[in-house]
Motif scaffolding. Sequence first.
Motif, PDB file in Angstrom:
ATOM      1  N   GLY A  45       0.789  -1.220   0.000  1.00 33.05           N
ATOM      2  CA  GLY A  45       0.000   0.000   0.000  1.00 33.05           C
ATOM      3  C   GLY A  45       0.822   1.271   0.000  1.00 33.05           C
ATOM      4  O   GLY A  45       0.387   2.292   0.500  1.00 33.05           O
ATOM      5  N   SER A  46       2.029   1.224  -0.569  1.00 29.19           N
ATOM      6  CA  SER A  46       2.856   2.427  -0.605  1.00 29.19           C
ATOM      7  C   SER A  46       2.296   3.449  -1.587  1.00 29.19           C
ATOM      8  O   SER A  46       2.663   4.618  -1.533  1.00 29.19           O
ATOM      9  N   GLY A  47       1.427   3.010  -2.489  1.00 26.89           N
ATOM     10  CA  GLY A  47       0.817   3.922  -3.451  1.00 26.89           C
ATOM     11  C   GLY A  47       1.732   4.310  -4.599  1.00 26.89           C
ATOM     12  O   GLY A  47       1.399   5.169  -5.394  1.00 26.89           O
ATOM     13  N   ARG A  48       2.889   3.701  -4.703  1.00 29.11           N
ATOM     14  CA  ARG A  48       3.831   4.002  -5.775  1.00 29.11           C
ATOM     15  C   ARG A  48       3.971   2.787  -6.671  1.00 29.11           C
ATOM     16  O   ARG A  48       3.847   1.654  -6.240  1.00 29.11           O
ATOM     17  N   ASP A  49       4.255   3.053  -7.942  1.00 31.32           N
ATOM     18  CA  ASP A  49       4.531   1.977  -8.883  1.00 31.32           C
ATOM     19  C   ASP A  49       6.041   1.732  -8.817  1.00 31.32           C
ATOM     20  O   ASP A  49       6.831   2.553  -9.274  1.00 31.32           O
ATOM     21  N   ILE A  50       6.440   0.617  -8.228  1.00 30.91           N
ATOM     22  CA  ILE A  50       7.847   0.335  -7.973  1.00 30.91           C
ATOM     23  C   ILE A  50       8.350  -0.729  -8.938  1.00 30.91           C
ATOM     24  O   ILE A  50       7.724  -1.766  -9.117  1.00 30.91           O
ATOM     25  N   GLY A  51       9.501  -0.451  -9.537  1.00 31.39           N
ATOM     26  CA  GLY A  51      10.168  -1.411 -10.405  1.00 31.39           C
ATOM     27  C   GLY A  51      11.382  -1.980  -9.709  1.00 31.39           C
ATOM     28  O   GLY A  51      11.867  -1.437  -8.722  1.00 31.39           O
ATOM     29  N   VAL A  52      11.899  -3.078 -10.232  1.00 32.51           N
ATOM     30  CA  VAL A  52      13.075  -3.750  -9.667  1.00 32.51           C
ATOM     31  C   VAL A  52      14.113  -3.893 -10.775  1.00 32.51           C
ATOM     32  O   VAL A  52      13.801  -4.356 -11.868  1.00 32.51           O
ATOM     33  N   LEU A  53      15.341  -3.487 -10.469  1.00 39.73           N
ATOM     34  CA  LEU A  53      16.442  -3.626 -11.420  1.00 39.73           C
ATOM     35  C   LEU A  53      17.562  -4.398 -10.749  1.00 39.73           C
ATOM     36  O   LEU A  53      18.034  -4.016  -9.678  1.00 39.73           O
ATOM     37  N   GLU A  54      17.978  -5.505 -11.356  1.00 40.03           N
ATOM     38  CA  GLU A  54      19.099  -6.277 -10.823  1.00 40.03           C
ATOM     39  C   GLU A  54      20.399  -5.662 -11.305  1.00 40.03           C
ATOM     40  O   GLU A  54      20.567  -5.365 -12.489  1.00 40.03           O
ATOM     41  N   VAL A  55      21.323  -5.433 -10.358  1.00 42.47           N
ATOM     42  CA  VAL A  55      22.644  -4.897 -10.690  1.00 42.47           C
ATOM     43  C   VAL A  55      23.700  -5.852 -10.154  1.00 42.47           C
ATOM     44  O   VAL A  55      23.439  -6.657  -9.267  1.00 42.47           O
ATOM     45  N   ALA A  56      24.910  -5.755 -10.689  1.00 47.47           N
ATOM     46  CA  ALA A  56      25.973  -6.703 -10.339  1.00 47.47           C
ATOM     47  C   ALA A  56      26.515  -6.486  -8.930  1.00 47.47           C
ATOM     48  O   ALA A  56      26.907  -7.442  -8.268  1.00 47.47           O
ATOM     49  N   GLU A  57      26.568  -5.242  -8.473  1.00 46.15           N
ATOM     50  CA  GLU A  57      27.113  -4.990  -7.143  1.00 46.15           C
ATOM     51  C   GLU A  57      26.372  -3.839  -6.484  1.00 46.15           C
ATOM     52  O   GLU A  57      25.727  -3.034  -7.159  1.00 46.15           O
ATOM     53  N   ARG A  58      26.458  -3.798  -5.159  1.00 41.27           N
ATOM     54  CA  ARG A  58      25.779  -2.755  -4.384  1.00 41.27           C
ATOM     55  C   ARG A  58      26.339  -1.393  -4.785  1.00 41.27           C
ATOM     56  O   ARG A  58      27.550  -1.195  -4.801  1.00 41.27           O
ATOM     57  N   PRO A  59      25.466  -0.444  -5.124  1.00 41.69           N
ATOM     58  CA  PRO A  59      25.947   0.884  -5.518  1.00 41.69           C
ATOM     59  C   PRO A  59      26.594   1.608  -4.342  1.00 41.69           C
ATOM     60  O   PRO A  59      26.211   1.424  -3.196  1.00 41.69           O
ATOM     61  N   ARG A  60      27.575   2.410  -4.646  1.00 44.52           N
ATOM     62  CA  ARG A  60      28.273   3.192  -3.636  1.00 44.52           C
ATOM     63  C   ARG A  60      27.930   4.671  -3.842  1.00 44.52           C
ATOM     64  O   ARG A  60      28.378   5.274  -4.815  1.00 44.52           O
ATOM     65  N   PRO A  61      27.142   5.241  -2.929  1.00 44.70           N
ATOM     66  CA  PRO A  61      26.763   6.645  -3.078  1.00 44.70           C
ATOM     67  C   PRO A  61      27.982   7.565  -2.987  1.00 44.70           C
ATOM     68  O   PRO A  61      28.943   7.268  -2.281  1.00 44.70           O
ATOM     69  N   ARG A  62      27.915   8.663  -3.724  1.00 50.52           N
ATOM     70  CA  ARG A  62      28.963   9.688  -3.665  1.00 50.52           C
ATOM     71  C   ARG A  62      28.326  10.994  -3.215  1.00 50.52           C
ATOM     72  O   ARG A  62      27.209  11.324  -3.618  1.00 50.52           O
ATOM     73  N   ARG A  63      29.078  11.728  -2.410  1.00 46.77           N
ATOM     74  CA  ARG A  63      28.594  13.015  -1.936  1.00 46.77           C
ATOM     75  C   ARG A  63      28.319  13.932  -3.130  1.00 46.77           C
ATOM     76  O   ARG A  63      29.114  14.014  -4.056  1.00 46.77           O
ATOM     77  N   GLY A  64      27.173  14.598  -3.093  1.00 46.54           N
ATOM     78  CA  GLY A  64      26.812  15.522  -4.148  1.00 46.54           C
ATOM     79  C   GLY A  64      26.070  14.894  -5.315  1.00 46.54           C
ATOM     80  O   GLY A  64      25.738  15.579  -6.275  1.00 46.54           O
ATOM     81  N   TYR A  65      25.814  13.583  -5.233  1.00 47.21           N
ATOM     82  CA  TYR A  65      25.112  12.882  -6.306  1.00 47.21           C
ATOM     83  C   TYR A  65      24.044  11.976  -5.713  1.00 47.21           C
ATOM     84  O   TYR A  65      24.139  11.542  -4.579  1.00 47.21           O
ATOM     85  N   ARG A  66      23.032  11.700  -6.515  1.00 45.98           N
ATOM     86  CA  ARG A  66      22.026  10.708  -6.136  1.00 45.98           C
ATOM     87  C   ARG A  66      21.887   9.739  -7.299  1.00 45.98           C
ATOM     88  O   ARG A  66      22.188  10.069  -8.447  1.00 45.98           O
ATOM     89  N   LEU A  67      21.445   8.541  -6.976  1.00 49.15           N
ATOM     90  CA  LEU A  67      21.266   7.524  -8.003  1.00 49.15           C
ATOM     91  C   LEU A  67      19.833   7.528  -8.497  1.00 49.15           C
ATOM     92  O   LEU A  67      18.896   7.683  -7.711  1.00 49.15           O
ATOM     93  N   VAL A  68      19.668   7.367  -9.793  1.00 48.07           N
ATOM     94  CA  VAL A  68      18.347   7.222 -10.409  1.00 48.07           C
ATOM     95  C   VAL A  68      18.428   6.065 -11.404  1.00 48.07           C
ATOM     96  O   VAL A  68      19.510   5.694 -11.855  1.00 48.07           O
ATOM     97  N   VAL A  69      17.280   5.517 -11.728  1.00 46.09           N
ATOM     98  CA  VAL A  69      17.199   4.459 -12.728  1.00 46.09           C
ATOM     99  C   VAL A  69      16.470   5.012 -13.936  1.00 46.09           C
ATOM    100  O   VAL A  69      15.409   5.632 -13.809  1.00 46.09           O
ATOM    101  N   ASP A  70      17.058   4.826 -15.102  1.00 49.06           N
ATOM    102  CA  ASP A  70      16.379   5.168 -16.350  1.00 49.06           C
ATOM    103  C   ASP A  70      15.554   3.942 -16.721  1.00 49.06           C
ATOM    104  O   ASP A  70      16.104   2.934 -17.173  1.00 49.06           O
ATOM    105  N   PRO A  71      14.212   4.001 -16.505  1.00 43.19           N
ATOM    106  CA  PRO A  71      13.384   2.820 -16.751  1.00 43.19           C
ATOM    107  C   PRO A  71      13.422   2.337 -18.202  1.00 43.19           C
ATOM    108  O   PRO A  71      13.348   1.144 -18.456  1.00 43.19           O
ATOM    109  N   ALA A  72      13.570   3.263 -19.153  1.00 42.13           N
ATOM    110  CA  ALA A  72      13.573   2.873 -20.559  1.00 42.13           C
ATOM    111  C   ALA A  72      14.830   2.076 -20.912  1.00 42.13           C
ATOM    112  O   ALA A  72      14.770   1.123 -21.684  1.00 42.13           O
ATOM    113  N   LEU A  73      15.972   2.465 -20.318  1.00 42.32           N
ATOM    114  CA  LEU A  73      17.236   1.798 -20.624  1.00 42.32           C
ATOM    115  C   LEU A  73      17.569   0.682 -19.640  1.00 42.32           C
ATOM    116  O   LEU A  73      18.419  -0.160 -19.921  1.00 42.32           O
TER     117      LEU A  73
END
Length: 85
Positions: A45-73
């Motif tokens: 019941g989160s009310g959002r349409d959530i997708g799942v993307l499998e990646v090879a390794e856990r992403p490492r956040p960097r200061r000053g940036y955020r991660l996004v997923v391009d659903p089309a690609l």
Amino acid sequence: MPVYMLYDTGSGEVVGVHSEVHAGEGEQTVALTDAQVLADAMPEGSGRDIGVLEVAERPRPRRGYRLVVDPALGEVAEVETPAAT
């Protein structure tokens, strides 16, 4: 070593990262279906349409940036976050 990124399919905003490890010999991560990932990681019941993307390794956040997923690609990208004023 599968890691799953959960993202808003409309905006591409990453809302979570999930992996599952089975203890024992080698403690390896386990491959999951999208339905299993959503059942384990997202409240109902989160009310959002959530997708799942499998990646090879856990992403490492960097200061000053955020991660996004391009659903089309089906790719993860870093987007610079604006400096606080």
